[in-house]
Design an enzyme around this catalytic site. Structure first.
Site, PDB file in Angstrom:
ATOM      1  N   GLY A  50       0.889  -1.067   0.020  1.00  0.00           N
ATOM      2  CA  GLY A  50      -0.145  -0.257  -0.024  1.00  0.00           C
ATOM      3  C   GLY A  50       1.077   1.181   0.112  1.00  0.00           C
ATOM      4  O   GLY A  50       1.418   1.643  -1.091  1.00  0.00           O
ATOM      5  N   ARG A  51       0.989   2.004   1.181  1.00  0.00           N
ATOM      6  CA  ARG A  51       1.742   3.043   1.337  1.00  0.00           C
ATOM      7  C   ARG A  51       1.428   4.086   0.459  1.00  0.00           C
ATOM      8  O   ARG A  51       2.252   4.731  -0.501  1.00  0.00           O
ATOM      9  CB  ARG A  51       3.334   2.678   1.249  1.00  0.00           C
ATOM     10  CG  ARG A  51       3.642   1.771   2.308  1.00  0.00           C
ATOM     11  CD  ARG A  51       5.242   1.843   2.073  1.00  0.00           C
ATOM     12  NE  ARG A  51       5.630   0.650   2.932  1.00  0.00           N
ATOM     13  CZ  ARG A  51       6.684   0.531   3.869  1.00  0.00           C
ATOM     14  NH1 ARG A  51       7.433   1.690   3.781  1.00  0.00           N
ATOM     15  NH2 ARG A  51       7.095  -0.248   4.341  1.00  0.00           N
ATOM     16  N   HIS A  52      -0.067   4.294   0.099  1.00  0.00           N
ATOM     17  CA  HIS A  52      -0.410   5.407  -0.731  1.00  0.00           C
ATOM     18  C   HIS A  52      -1.680   5.732  -0.517  1.00  0.00           C
ATOM     19  O   HIS A  52      -2.405   5.205   0.299  1.00  0.00           O
ATOM     20  CB  HIS A  52      -0.465   4.807  -2.350  1.00  0.00           C
ATOM     21  CG  HIS A  52      -1.250   3.652  -2.725  1.00  0.00           C
ATOM     22  ND1 HIS A  52      -0.686   2.287  -2.366  1.00  0.00           N
ATOM     23  CD2 HIS A  52      -2.667   3.517  -2.968  1.00  0.00           C
ATOM     24  CE1 HIS A  52      -1.769   1.475  -2.824  1.00  0.00           C
ATOM     25  NE2 HIS A  52      -2.728   2.359  -3.151  1.00  0.00           N
ATOM     26  N   ALA A  53      -2.292   6.842  -1.201  1.00  0.00           N
ATOM     27  CA  ALA A  53      -3.572   7.201  -0.997  1.00  0.00           C
ATOM     28  C   ALA A  53      -4.230   7.263  -2.654  1.00  0.00           C
ATOM     29  O   ALA A  53      -3.310   7.485  -3.508  1.00  0.00           O
ATOM     30  CB  ALA A  53      -3.957   8.583  -0.300  1.00  0.00           C
TER      31      ALA A  53
END
Length: 135
Positions: A50-53
């Site tokens: 992930g580590r995102h928007a």
């Protein structure tokens, strides 16, 4: 008005002696039109994905096998931790929510997304995510 992350329970039909089935018909339980479906698997337990928007994309995450720990941070700074480990339970992740996932080795994650893949929809740097929402 921005939606918050929340749990969605899907039907769980059956019994422990014979097994279970969960069904989504016409995606009625998904709060958006599904445009993309993908799954992740064999992710080492030491890896945080992930580590995102997303600017626009909404998602529902389901741990169809194993355990997934999902950390979600909203633009207002509110942080919530979710433990997905029941295949009839999904997590709604709204746009503009920074999220990370950590998996047990046996985890298989199924994702329903509101948009096809588009790299420009991703906010991949945490500082950029905070900068967009500091106002």
């Amino acid at each position: 008005m921005m939606q918050s992350p929340h749990i969605i329970e899907f039907a769980k039909l059956g019994a422990s002696e014979i097994g279970f089935i969960s069904v989504i018909e016409q995606f009625k339980h998904i709060p958006f039109e599904v445009q993309r479906v993908f799954w992740t698997y064999y992710t080492p337990e030491s890896i945080v994905r992930g580590r995102h928007a997303h600017h626009k994309t909404e998602q529902v995450l389901i741990a169809v096998s194993g355990r997934i720990i999902v950390n979600v941070e909203m633009p207002d700074g509110q942080v919530e931790l979710y433990r997905l480990e029941d295949p009839h339970v999904g997590l709604y992740v709204p746009p503009n929510a920074w999220h990370t996932m950590q998996y047990s080795h046996s985890a298989v994650q199924l994702v329903f997304a509101s948009n096809p893949y588009d790299e420009s929809d991703y906010i991949r740097e945490y500082d950029k995510f905070r900068e967009i929402w500091k106002a």
